[in-house]
Design an enzyme around this catalytic site. Structure first.
Site, PDB file in Angstrom:
ATOM      1  N   GLU A  94      23.793   4.862  -6.962  1.00  0.00           N
ATOM      2  CA  GLU A  94      22.219   4.923  -6.451  1.00  0.00           C
ATOM      3  C   GLU A  94      21.761   5.133  -5.257  1.00  0.00           C
ATOM      4  O   GLU A  94      20.992   5.813  -5.009  1.00  0.00           O
ATOM      5  CB  GLU A  94      21.307   3.988  -7.933  1.00  0.00           C
ATOM      6  CG  GLU A  94      21.780   2.427  -6.781  1.00  0.00           C
ATOM      7  CD  GLU A  94      22.843   2.635  -7.089  1.00  0.00           C
ATOM      8  OE1 GLU A  94      22.741   0.573  -7.399  1.00  0.00           O
ATOM      9  OE2 GLU A  94      24.210   2.614  -7.821  1.00  0.00           O
ATOM     10  N   CYS A 149      28.443  -1.547 -11.111  1.00  0.00           N
ATOM     11  CA  CYS A 149      28.710  -2.905 -10.065  1.00  0.00           C
ATOM     12  C   CYS A 149      29.183  -4.140 -11.123  1.00  0.00           C
ATOM     13  O   CYS A 149      30.473  -4.058 -11.584  1.00  0.00           O
ATOM     14  CB  CYS A 149      27.147  -3.408  -9.185  1.00  0.00           C
ATOM     15  SG  CYS A 149      27.880  -4.442  -8.386  1.00  0.00           S
ATOM     16  N   LEU A 166       0.933  -1.264   0.034  1.00  0.00           N
ATOM     17  CA  LEU A 166      -0.002   0.273  -0.050  1.00  0.00           C
ATOM     18  C   LEU A 166       1.030   1.070   0.060  1.00  0.00           C
ATOM     19  O   LEU A 166      -0.163   2.278  -0.428  1.00  0.00           O
ATOM     20  CB  LEU A 166      -1.083  -0.081   1.087  1.00  0.00           C
ATOM     21  CG  LEU A 166      -1.590  -1.314   1.147  1.00  0.00           C
ATOM     22  CD1 LEU A 166      -2.863  -0.830   2.480  1.00  0.00           C
ATOM     23  CD2 LEU A 166      -2.906  -0.462   0.207  1.00  0.00           C
ATOM     24  N   GLU A 221      33.535 -15.354 -11.712  1.00  0.00           N
ATOM     25  CA  GLU A 221      32.114 -15.756 -11.439  1.00  0.00           C
ATOM     26  C   GLU A 221      31.635 -16.859 -11.750  1.00  0.00           C
ATOM     27  O   GLU A 221      30.945 -17.599 -11.769  1.00  0.00           O
ATOM     28  CB  GLU A 221      31.908 -14.428 -10.819  1.00  0.00           C
ATOM     29  CG  GLU A 221      30.319 -14.654 -10.117  1.00  0.00           C
ATOM     30  CD  GLU A 221      29.218 -13.343  -9.983  1.00  0.00           C
ATOM     31  OE1 GLU A 221      27.943 -13.391  -9.984  1.00  0.00           O
ATOM     32  OE2 GLU A 221      29.515 -12.338 -10.195  1.00  0.00           O
ATOM     33  N   HIS A 232      28.292   1.669  -6.062  1.00  0.00           N
ATOM     34  CA  HIS A 232      26.374   1.372  -7.147  1.00  0.00           C
ATOM     35  C   HIS A 232      25.784   3.547  -5.793  1.00  0.00           C
ATOM     36  O   HIS A 232      25.891   3.722  -5.255  1.00  0.00           O
ATOM     37  CB  HIS A 232      25.212   1.190  -5.262  1.00  0.00           C
ATOM     38  CG  HIS A 232      25.791  -0.595  -5.611  1.00  0.00           C
ATOM     39  ND1 HIS A 232      24.394  -0.831  -6.681  1.00  0.00           N
ATOM     40  CD2 HIS A 232      26.376  -1.272  -5.069  1.00  0.00           C
ATOM     41  CE1 HIS A 232      24.900  -1.883  -6.875  1.00  0.00           C
ATOM     42  NE2 HIS A 232      25.695  -2.531  -6.793  1.00  0.00           N
ATOM     43  N   LYS A 258       3.131   1.880   2.875  1.00  0.00           N
ATOM     44  CA  LYS A 258       3.602   2.556   4.104  1.00  0.00           C
ATOM     45  C   LYS A 258       5.036   2.981   4.140  1.00  0.00           C
ATOM     46  O   LYS A 258       4.852   4.161   5.242  1.00  0.00           O
ATOM     47  CB  LYS A 258       3.463   0.954   5.252  1.00  0.00           C
ATOM     48  CG  LYS A 258       2.427   0.302   5.554  1.00  0.00           C
ATOM     49  CD  LYS A 258       2.289  -0.700   6.087  1.00  0.00           C
ATOM     50  CE  LYS A 258       3.673  -1.818   6.195  1.00  0.00           C
ATOM     51  NZ  LYS A 258       3.333  -3.081   5.023  1.00  0.00           N
TER      52      LYS A 258
END
Length: 536
Positions: free
Chosen positions: A512, A384, A17, A408, A510, A19
């Site tokens: 952001e 990243c 909703l 990786e 990061h 919150k």
């Protein structure tokens, strides 16, 4: 103020909703009045933190300055309040139980039977009050995740009941957010779900002081008065949160209905003059008055779930608005990019972001997108894993290191241009080898990234495991990809860029996470400026 005041935000009827937006809006209004405010999220799930959760499960994993992997709502808190959050701002059921079990194993409970009440609820209460005691806040707003009535939320609601009993109504306030559906066939809005939600909260011993009704349609005064009567809430403490074009309008809508004034009165605090919120309103005016549009693509593997890149989305929006442009954000699935269709997918864009992430899936599509963007001189921002993909693509297609990769993705690659550091290689605990939180970075003078930040030393947040392999650094630099950001303590490469292109920058961190409504991140501002210039 001498004592910290506690405000609890709960939700009912359905989840999602907003919150976090209501908590952030209330926090913004109180902050604008000069109070020191923080917001905390209590999450009912048993994971210790969201760090190991798939983005499909829980959206973006946000990282605090002290390296805690947290719920994405903390991003909203920071974007609204322009204040950093910490590990104490996000508590999960898993962490509460882990703390209690650790105490039991150490004998802290002196052999007593460990129970939900009082031991679990005591630990929850301790964590709620910790922020106020530790950082001397005037207000601590605590958002309780999930929906009232969920079995997982019961210990948190019980802890709220206990705190209200312990501290009294002048120090505790409960704001309950519910949904008021519109039934098209009947042509009516229905308040019954709200009534049942409040009764569920009351059955746990908590009476809400304020109700916020989420709605797609404006509610009449009669509806608001009816809800107040049936839910035992004062009429002026029932307000509506109607859908708005941007979440950043919510504080204004809440201020118009006197949300902060009602909270202050209920807590026995002088209301004082209404804050002007001028910088916030100026931001909204710029958004409203923007005429031209830029089209930016996010290339990633979670694009069908926009919350997976929530902070990037918001950072781009903020930067576009401050540059007097609207943002048309396109989500491009990296799994579906090939040499044959890459031009069709990217040619109409003004710039692209290569998104962060983990794992092999979608990685080859990112390489294809990067090759196209580099060869066509399209403004490109790698974040990243996006930065690591830039390095791998350049190694393969410019340096001639065929099959270059990250360990990786391929542990047997002959050219480990992205690799683990030696001290990480023997760590098996997931997350234990991660570099998390804020780290310093020294920027090379004269570089594009230095020009963007306007200084040589910055600090940005990290969330990654693998690093640029410095053994290849000279080879990259000789071929035209410059390493323009270096960690001053470890000598690890943090930023790469290609000076010969309009704007082609990859960052290991990061940025952001450090972009807010009133302080947009410098790197996003620079990228958007380049996108606008490229479009023109």
């Amino acid at each position: 103020m001498a004592d910290t005041k506690y405000i609890f935000v709960t939700g009912g009827v359905i989840s999602s909703l907003g919150k976090g937006i209501i908590a952030s809006s209330l926090g913004k209004l109180l902050q604008a009045r000069g109070y020191k405010v923080t917001i905390q999220k209590l999450d009912p799930y048993i994971n210790i933190d969201p760090g190991t959760l798939n983005p499909y499960e829980h959206g973006e994993c946000y990282v605090t300055v002290d390296g805690h992997e947290a719920d994405l709502d903390l991003g909203h808190y920071e974007r609204f309040l322009n204040e950093p959050t910490h590990k104490d701002n996000n508590i999960t059921t898993g962490r509460i139980y882990q703390n209690v079990i650790n105490k039991e194993r150490k004998g802290d409970y002196l052999g007593k039977t460990v129970q939900i009440v009082p031991h679990i609820t005591d630990e929850i209460r301790r964590n709620i009050k910790l922020l106020g005691a530790k950082y001397d806040y005037d207000f601590v707003i605590t958002e309780i995740g999930g929906t009232v009535g969920d079995i997982e939320s019961l210990p948190f609601i019980e802890s709220v009941r206990q705190l209200r009993w312990e501290l009294g109504s002048k120090h505790c306030c409960c704001v309950h957010l519910t949904y008021v559906p519109y039934i098209a066939a009947a042509g009516e809005v229905k308040t019954k779900p709200t009534q049942h939600s409040v009764k569920s909260l009351q059955s746990s011993g908590v009476q809400p002081d304020m109700l916020v009704l989420r709605t797609e349609r404006s509610l009449s005064k009669d509806i608001l008065k009816k809800v107040a009567l049936f839910c035992n809430v004062e009429p002026d403490a029932v307000m509506q949160s109607i859908d708005v074009p941007t979440i950043y309008e919510v504080p204004i809508k809440m201020q118009e209905q006197g949300m902060d004034e009602i909270v202050l009165r209920k807590m026995g605090i002088a209301v004082g003059p209404k804050p002007e919120l001028k910088p916030w309103r100026d931001f909204l005016d710029k958004k409203k008055n923007a005429k031209e549009t830029i089209r930016i693509g996010i290339v990633g593997k979670y694009v069908e779930l926009h919350d997976a890149y929530k902070s990037i989305n918001e950072s781009l929006l903020q930067a576009a608005i401050y540059n007097d442009h609207k943002l048309d954000l396109q989500f491009i699935h990296s799994d579906k990019i090939t040499d044959d269709n890459v031009a069709d997918k990217l040619a109409a864009l003004d710039g692209i972001i290569i998104a962060p992430g983990f794992g092999q899936r979608g990685i080859e599509g990112k390489f294809v997108a990067l090759k196209y963007a580099r060869e066509n001189d399209m403004p490109t921002f790698g974040i990243c894993l996006g930065m690591q993909c830039m390095v791998i693509e350049y190694a393969r297609n410019v340096l001639g290191l065929e099959d270059a990769n990250s360990t990786e993705m391929n542990t047997h690659t002959p050219y480990k241009v992205i690799d683990l550091m030696e001290e990480q290689k023997n760590i098996t605990n997931m997350g234990g080898s991660m570099r998390l939180g804020a780290y310093k970075c020294t920027l090379k003078k004269g570089s594009l990234v230095h020009e963007a930040y306007g200084k040589t030393l910055i600090q940005e947040r990290h969330r990654h495991r693998f690093e640029f392999n410095s053994e290849y650094r000279k080879q990259f630099e000789n071929a035209g990809m410059k390493c323009t950001g270096i960690n001053p303590e470890t000598d690890l490469v943090e930023v790469v860029e290609i000076p010969g292109l309009k704007w082609f920058i990859g960052v290991q961190f990061h940025p952001e996470y450090n972009s807010t409504v009133l302080s947009p991140n410098a790197l996003f501002m620079s990228f958007v400026k380049a996108v606008i210039k490229n479009r023109k």
